[in-house]
Design a protein around this motif. Structure first.
Motif: not given
Length: 274
Positions: A31, A33, A64, A68, A73, A75
């Motif tokens: 994941r 960020t 982003m 994606r 995944t 953010q």
């Protein structure tokens, strides 16, 4: 699943960084960020009017989308702080906890973050969380960062036309630094700068600026230290009228920054209506 924190701004959408993140996520299902810090300069009165935040937001949106599309995944956030504080805040606030940090910069000779030892500071702030440094050799937008040094001539047609011609040559972002002289009010320098920015933005040129230290050499060197600067434009009155030229500003900047420095002469004082 591993949570990777990415600290990047100008290189956020660079293919070098995206490829590194695709490789890591593809192998482990990470994941991600992405934090894009938009820090204020170390000195001066800021006249950004959200232009830098908007630029960072556009780069982050491209990042982003690319992540994606790769099935990762992800953010992302634009934050109004410096990169080290952004990393500290993210480590304290993000859930799930951060397992790895990736810091993306330009190469050392072009990177304000490297000159400010940002990577080393983030390593210390991470307190044992692994930190990986990715050097992106290409710019996020493929454009140049042009530093413009001007005060009383900042709204001259000679300077504004030169900036327009430079913008027409290829992608570029312009940071106008206006050293406020000891003899004038801040409001006068601010008014001229805002008018220049308004005219350039009206032409679709990405421009932002700040009123700074009254010594133009000090202001320029500080900006080159803090920012990625690829070119410099210095605007002055002719030699007999210019205190900057009497102090050999143009040649000193060429010698001491190692950057291309162009000199624009604006022959007449410009007055801005109140």
């Amino acid at each position: 699943m591993t949570h990777v924190l990415v600290i990047a701004n100008e290189t956020a959408a660079s293919e070098t960084l995206l490829e590194a993140l695709r490789g890591e996520a593809g192998a482990s299902g990470d994941r991600i960020t992405v934090i894009a810090p938009v820090s204020e300069p170390s000195q001066g009165y800021v006249v950004y009017e959200d232009t830098r935040r908007a630029s960072a937001g556009r780069r982050l949106d491209r990042t982003m989308t690319a992540l994606r599309e790769a099935g990762i995944t992800a953010q992302g956030f634009v934050v109004e702080t410096g990169p080290v504080q952004a990393a500290k805040d993210a480590l304290a606030q993000l859930e799930p906890r951060v397992d790895e940090i990736v810091v993306s910069t330009h190469p050392e000779e072009r990177s304000g973050w490297m000159r400010r030892n940002v990577v080393e500071e983030i390593v210390r702030a991470a307190k044992g969380v692994p930190v990986k440094h990715v050097v992106s050799t290409e710019g996020a937008d493929g454009g140049a960062n042009v530093l413009v040094i001007a005060n009383q001539t900042v709204v001259s047609s000679e300077l504004l036309d030169r900036i327009r011609r430079r913008a027409a040559q290829g992608p570029a972002s312009f940071l106008i630094v206006a050293p406020q002289s000891d003899e004038e009010e801040h409001a006068d320098a601010d008014r001229r700068l805002r008018r220049a920015l308004s005219e350039l933005r009206g032409d679709g040129i990405e421009a932002h600026g700040q009123v700074v230290h009254p010594d133009p050499y000090t202001a320029a060197r500080q900006t080159v230290h803090d920012e990625r600067v690829d070119e410099i434009i210095v605007s002055t009155f002719p030699g007999e009228k210019s205190g900057w030229l009497r102090r050999d500003l143009v040649e000193r900047l060429r010698r001491d920054t190692g950057l291309p420095v162009e000199h624009v002469i604006s022959p007449y004082p410009q007055r801005v209506a109140t």
